[in-house]
Enzyme design. Structure first.
Site, mmCIF file in Angstrom:
data_model
loop_
_atom_site.group_PDB
_atom_site.id
_atom_site.type_symbol
_atom_site.label_atom_id
_atom_site.label_comp_id
_atom_site.label_asym_id
_atom_site.label_seq_id
_atom_site.Cartn_x
_atom_site.Cartn_y
_atom_site.Cartn_z
ATOM 1 N N ASP A 85 0.871 -1.182 0.000
ATOM 2 C CA ASP A 85 0.000 0.000 0.000
ATOM 3 C C ASP A 85 0.910 1.235 0.000
ATOM 4 O OD1 ASP A 85 -2.392 1.595 0.341
ATOM 5 O OD2 ASP A 85 -1.867 1.819 2.443
ATOM 6 N N SER A 86 0.281 2.394 -0.127
ATOM 7 C CA SER A 86 1.045 3.639 -0.058
ATOM 8 C C SER A 86 1.461 3.967 1.379
ATOM 9 C CB SER A 86 0.198 4.782 -0.615
ATOM 10 O OG SER A 86 -1.010 4.876 0.113
ATOM 11 N N TYR A 123 -0.850 8.595 -2.352
ATOM 12 C CA TYR A 123 -0.867 8.301 -3.779
ATOM 13 C C TYR A 123 -2.121 8.883 -4.448
ATOM 14 C CZ TYR A 123 2.828 4.687 -3.831
ATOM 15 O OH TYR A 123 4.009 4.004 -3.786
ATOM 16 N N CYS A 175 -4.253 -1.492 -2.047
ATOM 17 C CA CYS A 175 -4.444 -0.053 -2.204
ATOM 18 C C CYS A 175 -5.396 0.119 -3.390
ATOM 19 C CB CYS A 175 -3.102 0.605 -2.504
ATOM 20 S SG CYS A 175 -3.200 2.337 -2.992
ATOM 21 N N GLU A 199 -3.491 8.782 8.693
ATOM 22 C CA GLU A 199 -2.034 8.692 8.899
ATOM 23 C C GLU A 199 -1.626 9.429 10.182
ATOM 24 O OE1 GLU A 199 0.500 7.179 6.893
ATOM 25 O OE2 GLU A 199 -0.964 6.326 5.498
ATOM 26 N N CYS A 215 -10.992 3.014 -0.149
ATOM 27 C CA CYS A 215 -9.584 3.339 0.102
ATOM 28 C C CYS A 215 -9.229 2.529 1.336
ATOM 29 C CB CYS A 215 -9.420 4.830 0.374
ATOM 30 S SG CYS A 215 -7.776 5.274 0.984
ATOM 31 N N THR A 216 -8.082 1.852 1.283
ATOM 32 C CA THR A 216 -7.782 0.923 2.382
ATOM 33 C C THR A 216 -7.561 1.637 3.718
ATOM 34 O OG1 THR A 216 -5.501 0.876 1.587
ATOM 35 C CG2 THR A 216 -6.924 -0.952 0.959
ATOM 36 N N HIS A 217 -7.378 2.939 3.674
ATOM 37 C CA HIS A 217 -7.277 3.680 4.944
ATOM 38 C C HIS A 217 -8.646 3.832 5.629
ATOM 39 C CE1 HIS A 217 -3.377 4.855 3.362
ATOM 40 N NE2 HIS A 217 -3.102 5.578 4.435
HETATM 41 N N1 DGL Z 1 -4.755 3.522 0.778
HETATM 42 C C1 DGL Z 1 -4.768 3.906 -0.562
HETATM 43 C C2 DGL Z 1 -6.007 3.485 -1.315
HETATM 44 O O1 DGL Z 1 -6.605 2.477 -0.978
HETATM 45 C C3 DGL Z 1 -4.354 5.268 -0.955
HETATM 46 C C4 DGL Z 1 -4.166 6.315 0.050
HETATM 47 C C5 DGL Z 1 -3.279 7.375 -0.533
HETATM 48 O O2 DGL Z 1 -2.086 7.115 -0.575
HETATM 49 O O3 DGL Z 1 -3.797 8.408 -1.002
HETATM 50 O O4 DGL Z 1 -6.407 4.115 -2.261
#
Ligand code: DGL
Length: 273
Positions: free
Chosen positions: A12-13, A44, A75, A154, A186-188
């Site tokens: 992931d990022s 990202y 990600c 984050e 988004c995985t976050h």
């Molecule tokens: N966690 C990432 C996703 O699922 C991207 C978060 C990021 O780096 O902007 O898209």
């Protein structure tokens, strides 16, 4: 014959992919994970397809040096923009998070109105709409980029009035569309699930693509006869975590998300790959 005991590369990022790693550990506990988070170059979501593709290829090259048997693009942004390139680059099984997320949302919606919250990149790629409408062209998809969510995650602001207020503003537009299913694209974002749930209430089903991704990974490894059949032994060989910057910060985060105090993180100069 594939080496069943080889690890799975998950990337992931930043920290977001840990929500996918957590799900893989829960559903296929025999598997060992090599995780890479690109903490030096996160986020990202606001970068171009060309940049994301270049970064993704570098991460894949690094993970290949770790002799992984499969890759999980944990990600959404990389899955939306660069999974084809990853598939071209390697001959291993590759799984992203967007397709599984789309599939589960389609099976969940009752009123055929699905919301997607994601990065600007994922929303701009139109991938969720495409996959959802490939399955069922009658479903309306409403996507909303939420660029402030990643930095909030984050920064660890998971339970904070500032986060709640930002979420309220982002989600209003989607709630007005009468969605009954919301993909955390988004995985976050699953880390914000309690705050999101408070906002959308019981009538909207929150979809975390991580669960379905881990399930599909298990199916794929079973089908290819690549599932690890010996139990995971932490003492013998533990999961490994790599980042491109700020290893200590990542370790704290990962310890919290994975509920494991023994995590150690190493830094990698990803630009070399
Ligand atoms: N966690 C990432 C996703 O699922 C991207 C978060 C990021 O780096 O902007 O898209």
């Amino acid at each position: 014959m594939p080496d069943r005991s080889a690890p799975i590369g998950v990337f992931d990022s930043g920290v977001g992919g840990l929500t996918v790693a957590r799900e893989i550990m829960a559903q296929i506990p025999n598997e060992r994970i090599i995780y890479f988070g690109d903490t030096a170059r996160v986020p990202y979501g606001s970068k171009s397809k060309a940049t994301i593709t270049k970064f993704t290829k570098q991460i894949v090259r690094f993970l290949m040096t770790q002799h992984v048997k499969a890759l999980v693009v944990a990600c959404n942004t990389m899955s939306a923009y660069a999974i084809d390139e990853v598939e071209k680059e390697v001959s291993l099984p590759v799984i992203g998070v967007v397709k599984p997320g789309a599939r589960i949302a389609v099976s969940e919606t009752k009123n055929n109105r699905i919301g997607v919250i994601a990065t600007e990149g994922t929303v701009g790629s139109g991938m969720y709409e495409r996959f959802i409408n490939n399955i069922d062209p009658g479903i309306r998809v409403f996507a909303k980029a939420c660029p402030l969510f990643c930095p909030l995650v984050e920064e660890g602001m998971l339970d904070d009035p500032v986060t709640d207020e930002i979420a309220r503003r982002y989600l209003k537009e989607l709630m007005d569309k009468d969605i009954d299913t919301l993909i955390m694209g988004c995985t976050h974002y699953p880390l914000l699930a309690p705050a999101l749930k408070r906002l959308v209430g019981e009538s909207v089903r929150l979809v975390n693509p991580a669960y379905e991704t881990a399930r599909e990974l298990k199916q794929m490894l079973t089908y290819k006869d690549m599932l690890n059949d010996s139990p995971f032994d932490k003492q013998e060989k533990d999961h490994e975590f790599y980042v491109s910057d700020l290893a200590d910060k990542f370790t704290h985060f990962a310890a919290d998300i994975l509920d494991d105090d023994s995590i150690r993180t190493s830094e990698v100069d990803i630009e070399k790959y």
